[in-house]
Every structure is written in structure tokens, then in C-alpha cells.
Design an enzyme around this catalytic site. Structure first.
Site, PDB file in Angstrom:
ATOM      1  N   LYS A 162       6.632  33.413 -28.934  1.00 50.55           N
ATOM      2  CA  LYS A 162       5.650  34.407 -28.472  1.00 50.55           C
ATOM      3  C   LYS A 162       4.319  33.676 -28.325  1.00 50.55           C
ATOM      4  CE  LYS A 162       2.557  37.043 -29.182  1.00 50.55           C
ATOM      5  NZ  LYS A 162       1.287  36.982 -28.409  1.00 50.55           N
TER       6      LYS A 162
ATOM      7  N   GLY B  36      -2.431  30.131 -35.890  1.00 56.21           N
ATOM      8  CA  GLY B  36      -3.442  31.101 -35.475  1.00 56.21           C
ATOM      9  C   GLY B  36      -4.466  31.269 -36.577  1.00 56.21           C
TER      10      GLY B  36
ATOM     11  N   GLY C 219      -2.512  35.308 -39.865  1.00 55.56           N
ATOM     12  CA  GLY C 219      -1.524  34.546 -40.637  1.00 55.56           C
ATOM     13  C   GLY C 219      -1.127  35.270 -41.914  1.00 55.56           C
TER      14      GLY C 219
ATOM     15  N   GLU D  67       0.044  27.474 -39.800  1.00 55.44           N
ATOM     16  CA  GLU D  67      -1.075  26.564 -39.542  1.00 55.44           C
ATOM     17  C   GLU D  67      -2.260  27.443 -39.201  1.00 55.44           C
ATOM     18  OE1 GLU D  67      -0.888  23.519 -40.081  1.00 55.44           O
ATOM     19  OE2 GLU D  67       1.165  22.882 -39.707  1.00 55.44           O
TER      20      GLU D  67
ATOM     21  N   CYS E 215      -8.992  24.206 -34.601  1.00 53.86           N
ATOM     22  CA  CYS E 215      -8.864  24.539 -36.029  1.00 53.86           C
ATOM     23  C   CYS E 215      -9.443  23.434 -36.903  1.00 53.86           C
ATOM     24  CB  CYS E 215      -7.395  24.761 -36.361  1.00 53.86           C
ATOM     25  SG  CYS E 215      -6.359  23.391 -35.827  1.00 53.86           S
TER      26      CYS E 215
ATOM     27  N   GLU F 168     -15.047  30.706 -40.486  1.00 55.37           N
ATOM     28  CA  GLU F 168     -14.714  29.960 -39.271  1.00 55.37           C
ATOM     29  C   GLU F 168     -15.321  30.642 -38.044  1.00 55.37           C
ATOM     30  OE1 GLU F 168     -10.608  29.950 -37.800  1.00 55.37           O
ATOM     31  OE2 GLU F 168     -10.781  27.777 -37.667  1.00 55.37           O
TER      32      GLU F 168
HETATM   33  P1  NDP Z   1      -4.735  34.750 -33.659  1.00 54.08           P
HETATM   34  O1  NDP Z   1      -4.432  34.627 -35.085  1.00 54.08           O
HETATM   35  O2  NDP Z   1      -5.489  35.904 -33.183  1.00 54.08           O
HETATM   36  O3  NDP Z   1      -3.424  34.710 -32.768  1.00 54.08           O
HETATM   37  C1  NDP Z   1      -2.439  33.736 -32.915  1.00 54.08           C
HETATM   38  C2  NDP Z   1      -1.153  34.288 -32.367  1.00 54.08           C
HETATM   39  O4  NDP Z   1      -0.740  35.376 -33.174  1.00 54.08           O
HETATM   40  C3  NDP Z   1      -1.260  34.844 -30.939  1.00 54.08           C
HETATM   41  O5  NDP Z   1      -0.059  34.594 -30.252  1.00 54.08           O
HETATM   42  C4  NDP Z   1      -1.414  36.323 -31.199  1.00 54.08           C
HETATM   43  O6  NDP Z   1      -1.030  37.121 -30.114  1.00 54.08           O
HETATM   44  C5  NDP Z   1      -0.474  36.511 -32.356  1.00 54.08           C
HETATM   45  N1  NDP Z   1      -0.704  37.722 -33.126  1.00 54.08           N
HETATM   46  C6  NDP Z   1      -1.831  38.464 -33.216  1.00 54.08           C
HETATM   47  N2  NDP Z   1      -1.628  39.510 -34.044  1.00 54.08           N
HETATM   48  C7  NDP Z   1      -0.347  39.435 -34.474  1.00 54.08           C
HETATM   49  C8  NDP Z   1       0.450  40.224 -35.354  1.00 54.08           C
HETATM   50  N3  NDP Z   1      -0.023  41.312 -35.943  1.00 54.08           N
HETATM   51  N4  NDP Z   1       1.729  39.839 -35.577  1.00 54.08           N
HETATM   52  C9  NDP Z   1       2.232  38.744 -34.999  1.00 54.08           C
HETATM   53  N5  NDP Z   1       1.521  37.953 -34.145  1.00 54.08           N
HETATM   54  C10 NDP Z   1       0.244  38.291 -33.902  1.00 54.08           C
HETATM   55  O7  NDP Z   1      -5.416  33.386 -33.296  1.00 54.08           O
HETATM   56  P2  NDP Z   1      -5.996  32.958 -31.906  1.00 54.08           P
HETATM   57  O8  NDP Z   1      -4.979  33.032 -30.829  1.00 54.08           O
HETATM   58  O9  NDP Z   1      -7.261  33.719 -31.757  1.00 54.08           O
HETATM   59  O10 NDP Z   1      -6.257  31.399 -32.163  1.00 54.08           O
HETATM   60  C11 NDP Z   1      -7.341  30.950 -32.780  1.00 54.08           C
HETATM   61  C12 NDP Z   1      -7.079  30.770 -34.269  1.00 54.08           C
HETATM   62  O11 NDP Z   1      -5.995  29.887 -34.492  1.00 54.08           O
HETATM   63  C13 NDP Z   1      -8.263  30.152 -34.949  1.00 54.08           C
HETATM   64  O12 NDP Z   1      -8.645  30.928 -36.041  1.00 54.08           O
HETATM   65  C14 NDP Z   1      -7.787  28.766 -35.381  1.00 54.08           C
HETATM   66  O13 NDP Z   1      -8.369  28.288 -36.530  1.00 54.08           O
HETATM   67  C15 NDP Z   1      -6.334  28.952 -35.490  1.00 54.08           C
HETATM   68  N6  NDP Z   1      -5.666  27.691 -35.180  1.00 54.08           N
HETATM   69  C16 NDP Z   1      -5.102  26.959 -36.178  1.00 54.08           C
HETATM   70  C17 NDP Z   1      -4.501  25.761 -35.924  1.00 54.08           C
HETATM   71  C18 NDP Z   1      -3.839  24.977 -37.003  1.00 54.08           C
HETATM   72  O14 NDP Z   1      -2.989  24.174 -36.683  1.00 54.08           O
HETATM   73  N7  NDP Z   1      -4.154  25.164 -38.253  1.00 54.08           N
HETATM   74  C19 NDP Z   1      -4.442  25.210 -34.572  1.00 54.08           C
HETATM   75  C20 NDP Z   1      -5.030  26.069 -33.596  1.00 54.08           C
HETATM   76  C21 NDP Z   1      -5.605  27.264 -33.918  1.00 54.08           C
HETATM   77  P3  NDP Z   1      -2.198  37.675 -29.117  1.00 54.08           P
HETATM   78  O15 NDP Z   1      -2.752  36.480 -28.447  1.00 54.08           O
HETATM   79  O16 NDP Z   1      -1.490  38.580 -28.224  1.00 54.08           O
HETATM   80  O17 NDP Z   1      -3.196  38.369 -29.995  1.00 54.08           O
END
Ligand code: NDP
Length: 503
Positions: free
Chosen positions: A182, A236, A241, A258, A292, A393
Site C-alpha cells: 500500500k 512513515g 506507526g 521505520e 526521516c 519532527e
Molecule cells: P504517514 O505516517 O502519514 O504515512 C505513511 C503511510 O502510512 C502512507 O502510506 C499512509 O497512507 C499510511 N497510513 C496512514 N494512516 C494509516 C493507517 N491508519 N493505517 C495504515 N496505514 C496508514 O507518513 P508520511 O507518508 O506522511 O511520511 C512521512 C513520515 O514518514 C515522516 O514522519 C518520516 O519521518 C517518516 N519516514 C520514516 C522513514 C524511516 O525509515 N524511518 C523513512 C521515510 C519517512 P496515506 O498516504 O494514504 O495517508
């Protein structure tokens, strides 16, 4: 050069080796962050589509050619995937720019690097070995099998969509798992192009890799709660998370996370100053700070603070804002409108907390190379580590500069945060480099470099930055489980009413 004149590109998603619309027929639009205009139409999948994809992945795991394939054959197939990525890396990188507005140089560098993951884990596929255990029983032959965990659900973010999917997909395929991905609702197109150009022609059996595009709260949660999914690998934000972790725990899924960071980039007075200035810029302004591992807290030793800030501001001021598709651009737009608003609100929070804004501090208009979702590279000095701007963050081009006295003070400030993803240390002292590497609570410590990643090095977080590790040898363990096999070659019998313990 991106063609921004073409009309909307319409995508289908890929389930069970077939291109399909969402069962509901609904779609969502993907926006080009540079223009702010929609450019692609993506299926809006819901529980019905997730169910279909998970059933396909489950069938492919249990029967058909995939579980029959030898690990060596799996490895060969993965090398074919690597070659197909090599052929299409440029195009895949361009699609990523269209969706997330990050620099073409960065996105193409990532897509060109991705084959290494498939070569590396493809090579590991037939080196997954169990063990024979000399157990403390006469006439027993005991061994441990390493088996794939089963159907894996991947949830990926918008900042490095294909690379972060790759970090999960390569070890999962090597282990023999099947997968449903997804992607972020904002950046689904590159994964769909990847399925069309790489996975479909690779010869991977239908159902081994499936995609459900759509919203996190709908398609994402349906995947996380699906009873036939055995593992969730998520990248994310920490809030999402935590929710994913809670939901997955209800059905005892294995989980790797992550998450975010608030990484300290620590500069000692014995550093090579120009290298450290460049490292500080790269830590926070590369990828418009949407990474991140952003070095969003710059810890400066008091003795060099003023001279360093002067050089840093001078270099950051020269950053060229503009079209991320142009090679000369250094800072592109923020990827989503919500993220743009969030960054601006944190700039206001920092100001209200009393931090001094010495560069930037607001939106960047067209006269500065900016546009609809651009934020000026922003630097705050006089930041106290307890301020929100130092603890939370931002995920944008906003740097907090914090002073420290000595090594002890640097360690205290560096670790005084909920996160623990990365850290930078700038010093010429070997002793200090190793001491700091040991004392910092983070999954990665870079000394005299920053924001370097490799398929060979484990990546993941301490504390609120996550669970588990991606990359390197240990990542494959996250897609395997051990089975203990006991063979008694001796006499049976014994007391049937008590457990068979030693002897
Ligand atoms: P989000 O946490 O908003 O989203 C990540 C993914 O989760 C997206 O595909 C999102 O879908 C999905 N999602 C959102 N809500 C739910 C839910 N309730 N259940 C299941 N899946 C869900 O992060 P962002 O996309 O905004 O990315 C940025 C974040 O990711 C930053 O905070 C960053 O720090 C972190 N990150 C961490 C990394 C690491 O390796 N540690 C690397 C890169 C980013 P949708 O887009 O449809 O909301």
C-alpha cells in the site's frame, strides 16, 4: 525534462498478475507538488480490493509455482528484476519527481541504486541456512528450518517511495514471502510503473507482488487488520506507526517499523569546518528536509558557534529553489499541502518559543524561485533542546541550532529526545569519534559524513524511531521464522504424563 503538458495519466492497480480498477470504481488524483495541479488518476482501493490482493498473495504463497521454486531460482529471478530496474531507472525517477517534487538528481540516484538490493538479497536467497543442533538427548537428530513468514503487507511513505518499498521487497522475496504493498496516496504512480516495467515482465508468478493504492485509513488499515497477513513492514510517521503497531498486535502479526527522527548533527571544534558546514546543509536542506534522517538539530560547540553559523547561513543562502526536474535546482517544493502547512506552523512555534530566525522563516515566492508549496531554507539559533522545535519532527527545511560545552554536554543533549534514528559527528579525533558512536542512542551514527545509506548496512531506529532493521544481512531475518524439528531415532516410551526434559 518532465512533460507537464500531457493530460491526466490514468492508472490501474496490479492484483494477482492483472491490471484492475478499484472494485468500487473510485479514483483519487495525484498532484504535482511543483505546479500544484493534478497529473495522475489512481484507483482508490478499499477493503474489497485489499481482500482480493491478500487472497491472491495467500494463494501464491501456499500453492502454484512460487513455493515450488528453489531458492537459487528465486535468486535468479531477483537478478532479472535488478536488470529491469537498471533499464528503467531514469523513467522511474522522473515519475517520483512528478509525484513528490523531490530533486531529479536525488530520485534518479535512488532508482539507479535500487538494483543493488535485488542483486544482494537475490544472492542471499540460497544462503538461508538452518542448523543442526546436538541436542541433549540420546538418539535424537534435531534441526532448525528457516521458513518464510508468509504474506507480508508493506505500507510506504511519500518521501522516497520506490527505494523504501525496495528495502522491504528484496529481502521478502529472497525469503520466499508474498507481498501486498500500500503506497502513499500522494505517490502511488512510481510503484504502479515499477509493476508494469519491472515486476510484470520479470516472470514473477501472479499474486507474489500485489498493489493496493488508496487511503491509509481505509486500504492501509484493511491490510494491517487482515487475518491472512502475517507481517506488516511500515515506513512513515510515529503517530501512524503507533496505530499500525496496535492494530497489528490484535492479530499477533510480526511488525517492523521505520519511523521519524529528530537527529542531532554534532559539530566539535576539532572538525574540518568546511566539511561540517556542508554536512549541516546536506543534513537539513537536502530533500527539502523531508527525510526521516534529517539532521534537524545542529549541535555546535560553543567555541566555534558564531563562526560556524556565519558560514552556514552564507552557504544555505545560496541554495537555488526551483523546478525539481531541473538538474541545477537544489531545493524543491514541499510534497503535500498538509506538510507545507505543518512546516509553516512549526516556524511560528519556533518564533513564539523565542528562537532567533537567522535565515528564511516563511514561504518562498516565485521571485525567489519558489511557488505554491515552497518554504525558504530556515535556520533558528538560540534553540533550547527542550523547545518543541527541538523535540518534534518538522519534516521540512527548518534547522534548530543548539550550543553545547563539551563531549558530555553533547551526549546529554543528543540523547534527550524521544527519537533515535540517526546522528552525525564532526571531529578529527579518532577517540572522540568512537566514543560518540558508542554513546549516542541512534540506529545510525555518521562520522564526518551524513545521510549515507547502503544495502549493506542495517538501517532502523532506537526508541520512538522504530522496530527492527532494514538492509544488511539481518533484514532477511525479519521475513523468516524458525521451525524446530525433533527426530527420535531411539526407543519410544517413558512416562507419558510428564514432559520430556533432559535425558
Ligand atoms: P504517514 O505516517 O502519514 O504515512 C505513511 C503511510 O502510512 C502512507 O502510506 C499512509 O497512507 C499510511 N497510513 C496512514 N494512516 C494509516 C493507517 N491508519 N493505517 C495504515 N496505514 C496508514 O507518513 P508520511 O507518508 O506522511 O511520511 C512521512 C513520515 O514518514 C515522516 O514522519 C518520516 O519521518 C517518516 N519516514 C520514516 C522513514 C524511516 O525509515 N524511518 C523513512 C521515510 C519517512 P496515506 O498516504 O494514504 O495517508
Amino acid at each position: 525534462m518532465l512533460d507537464r503538458t500531457a493530460k491526466l495519466t490514468e492508472y490501474q492497480t496490479y492484483i494477482d498478475g492483472t491490471w484492475v480498477d478499484a472494485a468500487s470504481g473510485k479514483t483519487l488524483q495525484s498532484i504535482d507538488p511543483y505546479t500544484g495541479e493534478p497529473w495522475a488518476v489512481i484507483p482508490e482501493c478499499d477493503r474489497t480490493d485489499v481482500d482480493r490482493a491478500v487472497e491472491a498473495a495467500s494463494r501464491a504463497f501456499e500453492s502454484g509455482p512460487w513455493p515450488q521454486m528453489t531458492p537459487t531460482a528465486r535468486g535468479k529471478l531477483m537478478r532479472r528484476i535488478a536488470q529491469l530496474i537498471e533499464q528503467h531507472a531514469e523513467h522511474l525517477g522522473q515519475i517520483e519527481v512528478r509525484d513528490n517534487g523531490k530533486l531529479i538528481a536525488e530520485m534518479v540516484a535512488q532508482t539507479k541504486y535500487m538494483p543493488e538490493w535485488f542483486y544482494y538479497y537475490g544472492g542471499l536467497a540460497d544462503k538461508i541456512q538452518g542448523a543442526v543442533v546436538a541436542v541433549d538427548r540420546a538418539d535424537h537428530f534435531n534441526y532448525i528450518l528457516r521458513e518464510p513468514v508468509g504474506v507480508c503487507g508493506f505500507i510506504t511513505p511519500w518521501n522516497s517511495p520506490l527505494m523504501l518499498a525496495t528495502w522491504k521487497l528484496a529481502p521478502a522475496l529472497a525469503a520466499g514471502c508474498t507481498v501486498v504493498i500500500k503506497p502513499s496516496e500522494f505517490t502511488s504512480a512510481s510503484l504502479l510503473e515499477f509493476m508494469r516495467l519491472v515486476i510484470e515482465p520479470s516472470g514473477l508468478p501472479p499474486g507474489v507482488v500485489n498493489v493496493v493504492t488508496g487511503y491509509g485509513a481505509v486500504a492501509g488499515e484493511a491490510l494491517v487488520t487482515h487475518p491472512k497477513v502475517n507481517k506488516i513492514a511500515f515506513t512513515g510517521g510515529s503517530v501512524t506507526g503507533a496505530r499500525v503497531n496496535e492494530l497489528a498486535a490484535r492479530s499477533f502479526k510480526k511488525v517492523s517499523l521505520e519511523l521519524g527522527g529528530k537527529s542531532p548533527n554534532i559539530v566539535f571544534d576539532d572538525c574540518i569546518l568546511d566539511d561540517a558546514v556542508s554536512g549541516a546543509v546536506s543534513g537539513i536542506f537536502a530533500a527539502t528536509g523531508q527525510t526521516c534522517i534529517a539532521g534537524s538539530r545542529l549541535l555546535l560547540q560553543e567555541s566555534i558557534h558564531d563562526a560556524f553559523v556565519e558560514k552556514l547561513v552564507a552557504m544555505a543562502r545560496t541554495a537555488r529553489l526551483g523546478d525539481p526536474a531541473l538538474a541545477e535546482t537544489q531545493v524543491g517544493p514541499v510534497t503535500t499541502p498538509a506538510q507545507y502547512q505543518k512546516i509553516l506552523s512549526y516556524i511560528e512555534i519556533a518564533k513564539s518559543e523565542g528562537a532567533a530566525c537567522v535565515l528564511g522563516g516563511g514561504p518562498a515566492g516565485a521571485d525567489e524561485g519558489g511557488g505554491k508549496y515552497f518554504v525558504k531554507p530556515t535556520i533558528f539559533t538560540g534553540v533550547d533542546n527542550r523547545m518543541r522545535i527541538a523535540q518534534e519532527e518538522v519534516f521540512g527545511p527548518v534547522l534548530s541550532v543548539i550550543k553545547f560545552k563539551d563531549e558530555e554536554d553533547a551526549v546529554r543533549i543528543a540523547n534527550d529526545v524521544a527519537f533515535g534514528l540517526g546522528a552525525g559527528v564532526w571531529t578529527q579525533s579518532v577517540k572522540r569519534a568512537h566514543t560518540m558512536a558508542r554513546r549516542i542512542k541512534a540506529g545510525t551514527v555518521w562520522v564526518n559524513t551524513y545521510r549515507a545509506v547502503s544495502f549493506l548496512m542495517p538501517f532502523g531506529g532506537y526508541k520512538a524511531s522504530g522496530l527492527g532493521r532494514e538492509n544488511g544481512m539481518e533484514a532477511i531475518d525479519g521475513y523468516l521464522q524458525s521451525k524446530s524439528v525433533w527426530i527420535n531415532n531411539g526407543p519410544g516410551g517413558g512416562n507419558p504424563f510428564i514432559m520430556k526434559t533432559a535425558g
